[in-house]
Design a protein around this motif. Structure first.
Motif, PDB file in Angstrom:
ATOM      1  N   PRO A  39       0.917  -1.169   0.056  1.00 41.33           N
ATOM      2  CA  PRO A  39       0.135   0.003   0.165  1.00 41.33           C
ATOM      3  C   PRO A  39       0.943   1.188  -0.054  1.00 41.33           C
ATOM      4  N   HIS A  40       0.419   2.156  -0.567  1.00 39.27           N
ATOM      5  CA  HIS A  40       1.060   3.836  -0.666  1.00 39.27           C
ATOM      6  C   HIS A  40      -0.073   4.834  -0.367  1.00 39.27           C
ATOM      7  N   ASP A  41       0.334   5.808   0.060  1.00 37.21           N
ATOM      8  CA  ASP A  41      -0.582   6.820   0.297  1.00 37.21           C
ATOM      9  C   ASP A  41      -1.107   7.519  -0.940  1.00 37.21           C
ATOM     10  N   ALA A  42      -2.291   7.429  -1.432  1.00 37.79           N
ATOM     11  CA  ALA A  42      -2.818   7.917  -2.674  1.00 37.79           C
ATOM     12  C   ALA A  42      -2.834   9.531  -2.777  1.00 37.79           C
ATOM     13  N   GLN A  43      -2.577  10.033  -1.485  1.00 40.62           N
ATOM     14  CA  GLN A  43      -2.371  11.362  -1.799  1.00 40.62           C
ATOM     15  C   GLN A  43      -0.823  12.154  -1.731  1.00 40.62           C
ATOM     16  N   ALA A  44      -0.173  11.223  -1.776  1.00 42.42           N
ATOM     17  CA  ALA A  44       1.203  11.659  -1.684  1.00 42.42           C
ATOM     18  C   ALA A  44       1.979  11.906  -3.033  1.00 42.42           C
ATOM     19  N   PHE A  45       1.949  13.095  -3.531  1.00 40.62           N
ATOM     20  CA  PHE A  45       2.823  13.574  -4.659  1.00 40.62           C
ATOM     21  C   PHE A  45       4.159  13.091  -4.784  1.00 40.62           C
ATOM     22  N   THR A  46       4.476  11.935  -5.077  1.00 36.16           N
ATOM     23  CA  THR A  46       5.874  11.332  -4.485  1.00 36.16           C
ATOM     24  C   THR A  46       6.893  11.977  -5.488  1.00 36.16           C
ATOM     25  N   GLN A  47       7.924  12.656  -5.094  1.00 37.00           N
ATOM     26  CA  GLN A  47       9.042  13.215  -5.778  1.00 37.00           C
ATOM     27  C   GLN A  47      10.358  12.798  -5.559  1.00 37.00           C
ATOM     28  N   GLY A  48      10.368  11.980  -4.401  1.00 42.20           N
ATOM     29  CA  GLY A  48      11.886  11.310  -3.897  1.00 42.20           C
ATOM     30  C   GLY A  48      11.557  10.188  -3.240  1.00 42.20           C
ATOM     31  N   LEU A  49      12.198   9.030  -3.359  1.00 43.20           N
ATOM     32  CA  LEU A  49      12.124   7.714  -2.570  1.00 43.20           C
ATOM     33  C   LEU A  49      13.396   7.121  -2.300  1.00 43.20           C
ATOM     34  N   VAL A  50      13.578   6.578  -0.984  1.00 38.36           N
ATOM     35  CA  VAL A  50      14.673   6.089  -0.440  1.00 38.36           C
ATOM     36  C   VAL A  50      14.549   4.763   0.378  1.00 38.36           C
ATOM     37  N   TYR A  51      15.234   3.641   0.205  1.00 37.86           N
ATOM     38  CA  TYR A  51      14.831   2.710   1.060  1.00 37.86           C
ATOM     39  C   TYR A  51      16.403   2.473   1.795  1.00 37.86           C
ATOM     40  N   LEU A  52      16.015   2.543   3.155  1.00 35.63           N
ATOM     41  CA  LEU A  52      17.402   2.545   4.110  1.00 35.63           C
ATOM     42  C   LEU A  52      17.003   2.051   5.585  1.00 35.63           C
ATOM     43  N   ASP A  53      17.767   1.160   5.873  1.00 35.97           N
ATOM     44  CA  ASP A  53      17.523   0.316   7.142  1.00 35.97           C
ATOM     45  C   ASP A  53      16.161  -0.043   7.352  1.00 35.97           C
ATOM     46  N   GLY A  54      15.389  -0.805   6.536  1.00 38.62           N
ATOM     47  CA  GLY A  54      14.167  -1.236   6.806  1.00 38.62           C
ATOM     48  C   GLY A  54      13.147  -0.628   6.582  1.00 38.62           C
ATOM     49  N   HIS A  55      13.359   0.751   6.247  1.00 38.63           N
ATOM     50  CA  HIS A  55      12.278   1.612   6.065  1.00 38.63           C
ATOM     51  C   HIS A  55      12.222   2.451   4.647  1.00 38.63           C
ATOM     52  N   LEU A  56      11.087   2.861   4.452  1.00 41.47           N
ATOM     53  CA  LEU A  56      10.876   3.962   3.274  1.00 41.47           C
ATOM     54  C   LEU A  56      11.058   5.306   3.736  1.00 41.47           C
ATOM     55  N   TYR A  57      11.773   6.121   2.936  1.00 45.20           N
ATOM     56  CA  TYR A  57      11.938   7.385   3.080  1.00 45.20           C
ATOM     57  C   TYR A  57      11.159   8.414   2.008  1.00 45.20           C
TER      58      TYR A  57
END
Length: 261
Positions: A39-57
């Motif tokens: 699942p991903h927040d459908a209100q998030a206007f995604t501009q940058g994405l990082v996976y680090l230490d078990g989490h998404l930023y």
């Protein structure tokens, strides 16, 4: 029997045909297989994405709606949230050491945060537009919507060099979100369902990844709900992609291009 002139013409035809075949094969894009859907927040206007230490930023955009988030991959639950104030329009995001670095679009500012607390540590001036951001071992790598990738000093943001991204000699423009994977720069192209794999040394496109049909058209809420967002899990060799206003985030594996039957 061929005359000598006919033989030369035949040889020339063979060489040209072979070169055209090789070029056509090189143009064929890799395809994908979906490994997991999250699942991903459908209100998030995604501009940058990082996976680090078990989490998404994630960095989300739009003036008045921009944010910095830490999310749980499996559920999409927001674990930490920073509201980026107006008039900033947040853009690309990458980690550097114990900080997170977030671009802004036309605000001529780069925001640097403590990764653990999301405390804003400093705001640095930047002369151009900010679109995508990633890094290699030494430099930040930034896109501005043109065909250029700029390599920046991670402390001062001074431009150290740049490359012009080309595919068979033609500029590739509107480079957007970026990720550095296996020594290559992966780049979203704004309003395209493809990711370019780019040589950081030369700027040449080494290949394309065709993500057509990844999110069904019925789940695109607006024309701006486009593919944007690439993250890579180095420890487990996992590739994640999503889009602006997408209700889903995908782990995908890459598959060779399908040749003609």
């Amino acid at each position: 029997m061929f005359t000598r002139a006919q033989a030369r013409l035949y040889l020339l035809f063979y060489v040209v045909s072979f070169a055209a075949l090789v070029s056509a094969q090189a143009q064929q894009a890799e395809t994908y297989q979906i490994v997991h859907t999250y699942p991903h927040d459908a209100q998030a206007f995604t501009q940058g994405l990082v996976y680090l230490d078990g989490h998404l930023y994630e960095s989300t955009g739009l003036s008045g709606r921009s944010s910095l988030r830490m999310e749980e991959l499996e559920t999409g639950r927001i674990l930490a949230f920073h509201d980026v104030p107006s008039p900033y329009f947040a853009e690309g995001l990458t980690e550097w050491g114990d900080t997170l670095i977030q671009l802004t679009w036309q605000n001529h500012a780069v925001l640097v945060y403590d990764r653990a607390t999301f405390k804003l540590l400093r705001t640095l001036p930047y002369p151009g537009e900010g679109w995508g951001l990633t890094h290699d071992d030494k430099n930040l790598i930034e896109s501005d919507g043109s065909s250029k990738l700029r390599f920046l000093d991670p402390v001062t943001l001074r431009e150290l060099r740049h490359v012009n991204v080309t595919d068979h000699g033609k500029p590739v423009i509107q480079l957007n979100e970026l990720e550095f994977i296996h020594g290559q720069v992966y780049a979203n192209i704004w309003h395209a369902d493809r990711i370019a794999r780019i040589s950081p040394a030369t700027g040449k496109v080494l290949g394309w990844i065709d993500l057509s049909g990844l999110l069904p058209a019925a789940e695109h809420s607006t024309p701006e709900a486009v593919l944007n967002g690439i993250a890579y899990d180095v420890a487990h060799d996992r590739l994640f992609v999503t889009g602006k206003l997408w209700p889903k985030l995908f782990e995908i594996s890459l598959a060779p291009a399908k040749g003609p039957k």
